[in-house]
Design an enzyme around this catalytic site. Structure first.
Site, mmCIF file in Angstrom:
data_model
loop_
_atom_site.group_PDB
_atom_site.id
_atom_site.type_symbol
_atom_site.label_atom_id
_atom_site.label_comp_id
_atom_site.label_asym_id
_atom_site.label_seq_id
_atom_site.Cartn_x
_atom_site.Cartn_y
_atom_site.Cartn_z
ATOM 1 N N GLU A 209 0.856 -1.184 0.000
ATOM 2 C CA GLU A 209 0.000 0.000 0.000
ATOM 3 C C GLU A 209 0.884 1.222 0.000
ATOM 4 O O GLU A 209 1.640 1.452 0.932
ATOM 5 C CB GLU A 209 -0.894 0.006 1.238
ATOM 6 C CG GLU A 209 -1.914 -1.109 1.212
ATOM 7 C CD GLU A 209 -2.834 -1.093 2.417
ATOM 8 O OE1 GLU A 209 -2.728 -0.162 3.245
ATOM 9 O OE2 GLU A 209 -3.637 -2.026 2.532
ATOM 10 N N ASP B 34 -5.301 9.007 10.670
ATOM 11 C CA ASP B 34 -3.955 8.568 11.024
ATOM 12 C C ASP B 34 -3.485 9.080 12.373
ATOM 13 O O ASP B 34 -3.796 10.194 12.777
ATOM 14 C CB ASP B 34 -2.961 9.021 9.947
ATOM 15 C CG ASP B 34 -3.078 8.167 8.700
ATOM 16 O OD1 ASP B 34 -2.918 6.937 8.826
ATOM 17 O OD2 ASP B 34 -3.351 8.721 7.624
#
Ligand SMILES: Cc1ncc(COP(=O)(O)O)c(C=O)c1O
Lengths: 255, 388
Positions: free
Chosen positions: A51, A62
């Site tokens: 990824e 995040d």
């Protein structure tokens, strides 16, 4: 329809009694050259799906490790065009499948139509958009479908049975199961309720299921092994790199 | 119109993990907010605690100088000194009705943080406020205020260390604490239902203003003017007038220093379409879709996005959006102090500046209402620095 690229990977792994190994690294981190060295190294070490993070200035899903890495990547001058141009060049040297992972805005600004086309040319097989829930994805998904790009959905511990069922109608490639009710970042322990929820997801989806967010060591996934097909690690890889350690050592535990 | 959207603007661009609490909030917005019990309690707090209705003041001195009629909707007189409290009381009360025990909020200048801490104290809720580390330093008195009111202020050190980063952090906190925490968002921004929810709580401003104006003049005003950061005080006063198409609506954005390539907050005037903090709207961003820092002398206008309903009002031309520089706002600030004995917030001074500029352009019987969204005590340090 023949097996899609992802299904094939997961099936091969399953036959061998293994899980797909899926590292995440923000593009251009720690710098533009080293990034591609790491990608090639991870590919050679046996990563099944890599990824590539498309950095965004405001990554709400995040935790601090990925956010910091993304900010550094942005300072290094990385943008989506750079990622795609480089992939077009380097893709032939990689055995793994490539997925782009990021947030709506950079993709939206690039233009979904052009993005899907360019991704296909660059040999990218899937896209994960962290802030695109089912409702907002309905209009966009056909654009990626038309170019054979899987739009991969994220679901989590708080996704109800009804919502999982709705997702199952649209999902493609594989299902990304977020293993914690939180942001990315390595955890020592995964939540108790994860196992039950994965069982439910297994019943509902026909697709392979990968877990991600919070994963750092194989011992964490022992208990849920039978309900998953792939494992994503991001923050723990980044932290490993940040310590100046050899990426080989990180992979040893998993392969 | 498509659910969650104002034309093509709005939506719910959030991680799946935030969809369950947003759906829960949507249900609360549709079922609890309109209920009689909720409305009774909300209105009684607005009246007896916030001090509503706030006055509609006719500016006698300025009007005769300007040659038209200038009115101020006095949100500066609401408890805690700005319109922000209307929204935080609404959301804090809703939090209680939803059975949650904690509010998390973002704040830039500290005004929304103070208003959230105030509502939390009143209603017995815990309160955590995320604030960019730079803002914590710049707005130290508001940090102290929030702490006095019982809130915990958490500095945010990521990225630009300002409001947008505080919102990111509040969203992250909400992801992991959604079961017992409500995110009390401070303006008409963010994912659905926030833009509609915050607008509805702020719409009391326009409802009162219309009624007060009708009572005093037996007609509608010609023009309503408000400053636009995220856009909550503007939506609050515009909403009631939307259906009266003869009433002109102007939103005033911050042009910053107004020099070429300077940082500013004039999102609707100079931004481009994009997706930030859960909503599709105009943004200050690079060609690659990275969010740019914003700037204004008025800390409350310093945000690189804007509410999606304003984007819609601009596109449909129901409202116009203009911008005013730091210097123009500071000069309007001084005028109001000297001529009317009112110290306005620097945010509100932007709206005022545009109104003062109508001098000579409108007729004698022209009636203008400016939403005076807050009082200026909080801005004195900034003002003194600029007056030197
Ligand atoms: C007095 C005042 N006016 C206006 C604003 C701008 O916010 P909004 O555009 O949501 O009304 C703020 C924000 O802090 C404020 O404190």
């Amino acid at each position: 329809m023949s097996l899609n690229k992802f299904e094939k990977i997961f099936q091969d792994k399953q036959k061998k009694g293994k899980k797909a190994i899926m590292p995440f690294l923000p593009a251009g981190y720690p710098d533009k050259e080293k990034f591609w060295e790491y990608i090639r190294e991870m590919d050679q070490l046996g990563a099944d799906i890599i990824e590539i993070g498309v950095p965004f200035s405001d990554p709400v899903a995040d935790g601090p490790v990925v956010e910091k890495a993304s900010n550094i990547a942005l300072k290094n001058g990385v943008n989506l065009k750079w990622i795609i141009d480089n992939l077009t060049e380097y893709r032939v040297f990689l055995d793994c499948e490539i997925v782009l992972m990021g947030y709506c805005n950079p993709f939206f600004k690039y233009g979904y139509e052009k993005l899907a086309k360019d991704m296909k040319n660059a040999g990218v097989s899937g896209i994960i958009i962290a802030d695109l829930p089912l409702e907002e994805s309905i209009k966009i998904k056909p654009i990626f479908d038309a170019h054979d790009i899987s739009l991969i959905y994220l679901v989590g511990l708080n996704t109800s049975k009804e919502r999982l069922e709705k997702y199952a109608k649209f999902a493609s490639g594989f299902v990304y199961f977020v293993s914690v009710l939180g942001t990315t970042g390595a955890r020592d322990k995964l939540p108790e309720e994860l196992k039950e929820k994965l069982k439910l997801a297994r019943d509902i989806f026909d697709l392979p299921i990968s877990i991600g967010f919070g994963i750092k060591s194989p011992s964490q996934v022992k208990e849920i092994e039978e309900y998953i097909d792939g494992i994503v690690f991001g923050s723990s890889v980044i932290e490993h790199i940040n310590k100046g350690k050899d990426i080989k050592d990180f992979f040893k535990a998993w392969i | 119109m498509k659910k969650a959207y104002f034309g093509e603007f709005g939506g719910q661009f959030v991680p799946e993990l935030l969809m369950p609490p947003l759906i829960e909030l949507e249900e609360a917005y549709e079922q609890i907010v309109p209920s009689e019990d909720f409305q009774r309690e909300f209105n009684s707090i607005l009246k007896d605690y916030v001090g509503r209705p706030t006055p509609l003041t006719f500016c006698k001195n300025l009007s005769s100088e300007l040659g038209f009629n200038l009115w101020l909707k006095r949100e500066d007189l609401a408890h805690s000194g700005a319109h922000k409290i209307n929204n935080t009381i609404g959301q804090a009360l809703l939090t209680k009705y939803m059975g949650k025990k904690r509010l998390v909020a973002e704040t830039g200048a500290g005004q929304h943080g103070v208003a959230t801490a105030t509502a939390a104290a009143l209603l017995g809720l815990e309160c955590i406020v995320f604030m960019g580390a730079k803002d914590v330093e710049r707005q130290a008195p508001n940090v102290k205020r929030m702490e006095l009111l019982g809130a915990e202020v958490r500095p945010v050190y990521s990225s630009t260390q300002t409001l947008k980063d505080a919102i990111n952090e509040a969203l992250r906190y909400w992801i992991s604490h959604q079961r017992d925490t409500h995110y009390c968002l401070g303006s008409v921004v963010g994912p659905h239902p926030f833009p509609a929810l915050v607008r509805d709580f702020q719409s009391v401003i326009g409802k009162e203003a219309k009624e007060q104006f009708l009572e005093k003049t037996n007609r509608l005003p010609d023009h309503v003017i408000a400053c636009v950061g995220g856009g909550s005080n503007a939506m609050g006063i515009f909403y009631e007038f939307l259906e009266h198409r003869e009433v002109k609506l102007t939103g005033v954005e911050a042009a910053g220093e107004g020099t070429p390539n300077c940082y500013h907050s004039a999102t609707l005037n100079k931004g481009t379409l994009g997706i930030l903090h859960g909503t599709k709207t105009y943004l200050l961003q690079t060609e690659d879709g990275q969010i740019l820092p914003s700037h204004s002398v008025a800390p409350g206008l310093d945000y690189p996005g804007v509410g999606p309903e304003h984007a819609y009002l601009k596109e449909t031309k129901r409202a116009e959006y203009v911008c005013v520089t730091d210097e123009q706002a500071l000069s309007a600030f001084k005028v109001l102090c000297k001529k009317e004995g009112i110290i306005p917030a620097l945010e509100s001074s932007h709206a005022l500046s545009f109104a003062l500029n109508l001098k000579g352009k409108v007729k004698e019987n022209y009636h203008v209402i400016v939403n005076l969204s807050g009082r200026g005590d909080k801005d004195l340090d900034i003002v003194f620095k600029h007056l030197k």
